[in-house]
Write a protein that holds these residues in place. Sequence first.
Motif, mmCIF file in Angstrom:
data_model
loop_
_atom_site.group_PDB
_atom_site.id
_atom_site.type_symbol
_atom_site.label_atom_id
_atom_site.label_comp_id
_atom_site.label_asym_id
_atom_site.label_seq_id
_atom_site.Cartn_x
_atom_site.Cartn_y
_atom_site.Cartn_z
ATOM 1 N N ALA A 30 -2.619 12.939 -13.844
ATOM 2 C CA ALA A 30 -2.741 11.839 -14.818
ATOM 3 C C ALA A 30 -3.403 10.628 -14.167
ATOM 4 N N ASP A 31 -3.035 10.349 -12.899
ATOM 5 C CA ASP A 31 -3.650 9.218 -12.190
ATOM 6 C C ASP A 31 -5.141 9.466 -11.955
ATOM 7 N N ALA A 32 -5.468 10.689 -11.533
ATOM 8 C CA ALA A 32 -6.882 10.985 -11.262
ATOM 9 C C ALA A 32 -7.703 10.895 -12.542
ATOM 10 N N GLY B 59 -16.294 2.159 0.825
ATOM 11 C CA GLY B 59 -15.528 2.280 -0.411
ATOM 12 C C GLY B 59 -14.201 1.575 -0.230
ATOM 13 N N VAL B 60 -13.302 1.784 -1.193
ATOM 14 C CA VAL B 60 -11.982 1.189 -1.093
ATOM 15 C C VAL B 60 -10.941 2.278 -1.332
ATOM 16 N N SER B 61 -9.828 2.196 -0.598
ATOM 17 C CA SER B 61 -8.726 3.139 -0.725
ATOM 18 C C SER B 61 -7.591 2.427 -1.454
ATOM 19 N N ILE B 62 -7.213 2.954 -2.607
ATOM 20 C CA ILE B 62 -6.228 2.281 -3.472
ATOM 21 C C ILE B 62 -4.918 3.062 -3.453
ATOM 22 N N GLY B 63 -3.824 2.347 -3.160
ATOM 23 C CA GLY B 63 -2.512 2.975 -3.083
ATOM 24 C C GLY B 63 -1.992 3.365 -4.460
ATOM 25 N N ILE B 64 -0.888 4.124 -4.448
ATOM 26 C CA ILE B 64 -0.232 4.541 -5.690
ATOM 27 C C ILE B 64 0.321 3.285 -6.388
ATOM 28 N N GLN B 65 0.052 3.182 -7.685
ATOM 29 C CA GLN B 65 0.439 1.998 -8.467
ATOM 30 C C GLN B 65 1.658 2.331 -9.334
ATOM 31 N N PRO B 66 2.294 1.296 -9.923
ATOM 32 C CA PRO B 66 3.491 1.555 -10.736
ATOM 33 C C PRO B 66 3.255 2.521 -11.898
ATOM 34 N N SER B 67 2.029 2.584 -12.444
ATOM 35 C CA SER B 67 1.751 3.492 -13.561
ATOM 36 C C SER B 67 0.265 3.843 -13.559
ATOM 37 N N SER B 68 -0.100 4.877 -14.327
ATOM 38 C CA SER B 68 -1.514 5.253 -14.437
ATOM 39 C C SER B 68 -2.323 4.139 -15.089
ATOM 40 N N ASP B 69 -1.729 3.444 -16.050
ATOM 41 C CA ASP B 69 -2.440 2.335 -16.704
ATOM 42 C C ASP B 69 -2.744 1.219 -15.710
ATOM 43 N N ARG B 70 -1.731 0.899 -14.917
ATOM 44 C CA ARG B 70 -1.930 -0.149 -13.900
ATOM 45 C C ARG B 70 -2.998 0.293 -12.893
ATOM 46 N N LEU B 71 -2.965 1.581 -12.525
ATOM 47 C CA LEU B 71 -3.973 2.096 -11.599
ATOM 48 C C LEU B 71 -5.375 1.880 -12.176
ATOM 49 N N ALA B 72 -5.536 2.191 -13.469
ATOM 50 C CA ALA B 72 -6.848 2.035 -14.097
ATOM 51 C C ALA B 72 -7.326 0.585 -14.005
ATOM 52 N N GLU B 73 -6.389 -0.363 -14.174
ATOM 53 C CA GLU B 73 -6.757 -1.787 -14.062
ATOM 54 C C GLU B 73 -7.207 -2.129 -12.644
ATOM 55 N N VAL B 74 -6.426 -1.675 -11.671
ATOM 56 C CA VAL B 74 -6.736 -2.000 -10.272
ATOM 57 C C VAL B 74 -8.077 -1.378 -9.869
ATOM 58 N N VAL B 75 -8.272 -0.133 -10.287
ATOM 59 C CA VAL B 75 -9.531 0.556 -9.989
ATOM 60 C C VAL B 75 -10.707 -0.238 -10.566
ATOM 61 N N SER B 76 -10.559 -0.704 -11.813
ATOM 62 C CA SER B 76 -11.645 -1.461 -12.456
ATOM 63 C C SER B 76 -11.921 -2.757 -11.711
ATOM 64 N N PHE C 261 0.861 -1.179 0.000
ATOM 65 C CA PHE C 261 0.000 0.000 0.000
ATOM 66 C C PHE C 261 0.899 1.231 0.000
ATOM 67 N N GLU C 262 0.921 1.968 -1.143
ATOM 68 C CA GLU C 262 1.799 3.142 -1.239
ATOM 69 C C GLU C 262 0.997 4.422 -1.127
ATOM 70 N N THR C 263 1.495 5.318 -0.261
ATOM 71 C CA THR C 263 0.905 6.648 -0.101
ATOM 72 C C THR C 263 2.019 7.667 -0.327
ATOM 73 N N SER C 264 1.658 8.972 -0.199
ATOM 74 C CA SER C 264 2.681 9.997 -0.379
ATOM 75 C C SER C 264 3.738 9.935 0.713
ATOM 76 N N PHE C 265 3.469 9.211 1.827
ATOM 77 C CA PHE C 265 4.465 9.158 2.904
ATOM 78 C C PHE C 265 5.211 7.837 2.972
ATOM 79 N N GLY C 266 4.936 6.895 2.055
ATOM 80 C CA GLY C 266 5.713 5.657 2.079
ATOM 81 C C GLY C 266 4.926 4.434 1.640
#
Length: 369
Positions: free
Chosen positions: A171-173, A133-150, A19-24
Amino acid sequence: MNIEQIELRHIRISLVSPFETSFGVTTDRESIIARVIADGVTGWGECVADAAPGYSYETVTTAWHVLCDYLIPALLGAPLNHPRDTPARFGFVRGHNMAKATLEAALWDIAAQQAGQSLARYIGGVRERVPVGVSIGIQPSSDRLAEVVSQYRQAGYGRIKIKIKPGRDLADARAARRAVGDTPLMVDANSAYTLADAPLFQEMDELGLLMIEQPLGYDDIYQHHKLQRQLRTPICLDESIHSADDARFALEIGACRIINIKQGRVGGLTNAIAVHDLCRQAGAPVWCGGMLETGIGRALNVALASLPGFTLPGDLSASNRYYQRDLIDPPFALNPDSTLSVPDGPGLGVTVLQDRLDAVTLRRETFRR
Ligand code: OSB
Ligand code: MG
């Protein structure tokens, strides 16, 4: 309540994914589990402090120290009338809200059991199911984020939150917005920005976000009001709110329109209920935040979120979003309407799995009256 025995365990349990956030980045959740026996009844509490001081100054180590050397002796020293008297009993310790909340949680569990009620009902909860809801950490890329979100949306989560940090924001948002369609979407910056970033948030205004959580300093309220004035999207404060007084100040000066309530951050369930009551009177919606708790902390959060002012979905996901095997039975499961069911058994209404708890325990200490 005659408190007879308190057992602390330092635990470590692996997350299903980092789980990646802006603090680690967190891969294993470390925390403290307290087991309190009063009048022969057992109650459980979980400390939300993390191993590192990234979200707040408290850590597992500072909480362990403050619990062992100050809070536990103060609790074992004299009987307590009611769990709501805990903040006064602990008032001689400045700060260390997460340490304080750990023991208060177990006392509420005990008091509700003694009343023969679920904790939710005992504190005046009105919901049998709480929206989540669900809280999703920072992913390796925006594309990967879109997959995880889906994937999470397909799993049934009706509100998606993504973590952002400088360089991984617009870009992620945008990618998340494309992936979720018109499902409620929000971002959480965990204090990674300054007022100079206002233009960035003005661009985010175009994405129709449910809210922007804690964009500025972790202890700031004042600057947030300057940012909120420039945005249509509501700001939600998390890190900056440690008490009902903080919540009143933030709402009065217009620093935010929504408040994330975490019982650990405000020093326990009594203070959390006070923040809820204040926001309800002020007409400000609240929701229940999460800190990657095991089922023990989650059960308390679900009870809190059953109060009437919790009108927005909480960061209260199913057990399998965090851990392969939770510490409780039954584990929390997501209902098709993006809710968690509020346990209706006495107290927390979940059973702690002793063998699971033993398997994740690193250190244990017992205190008696
Ligand atoms: O800022 O809300 C936060 C997790 C750890 C520390 C801080 C936060 C979070 C989350 C996860 O966003 C929420 C959850 O438990 O699902
Ligand atoms: Mg947050």
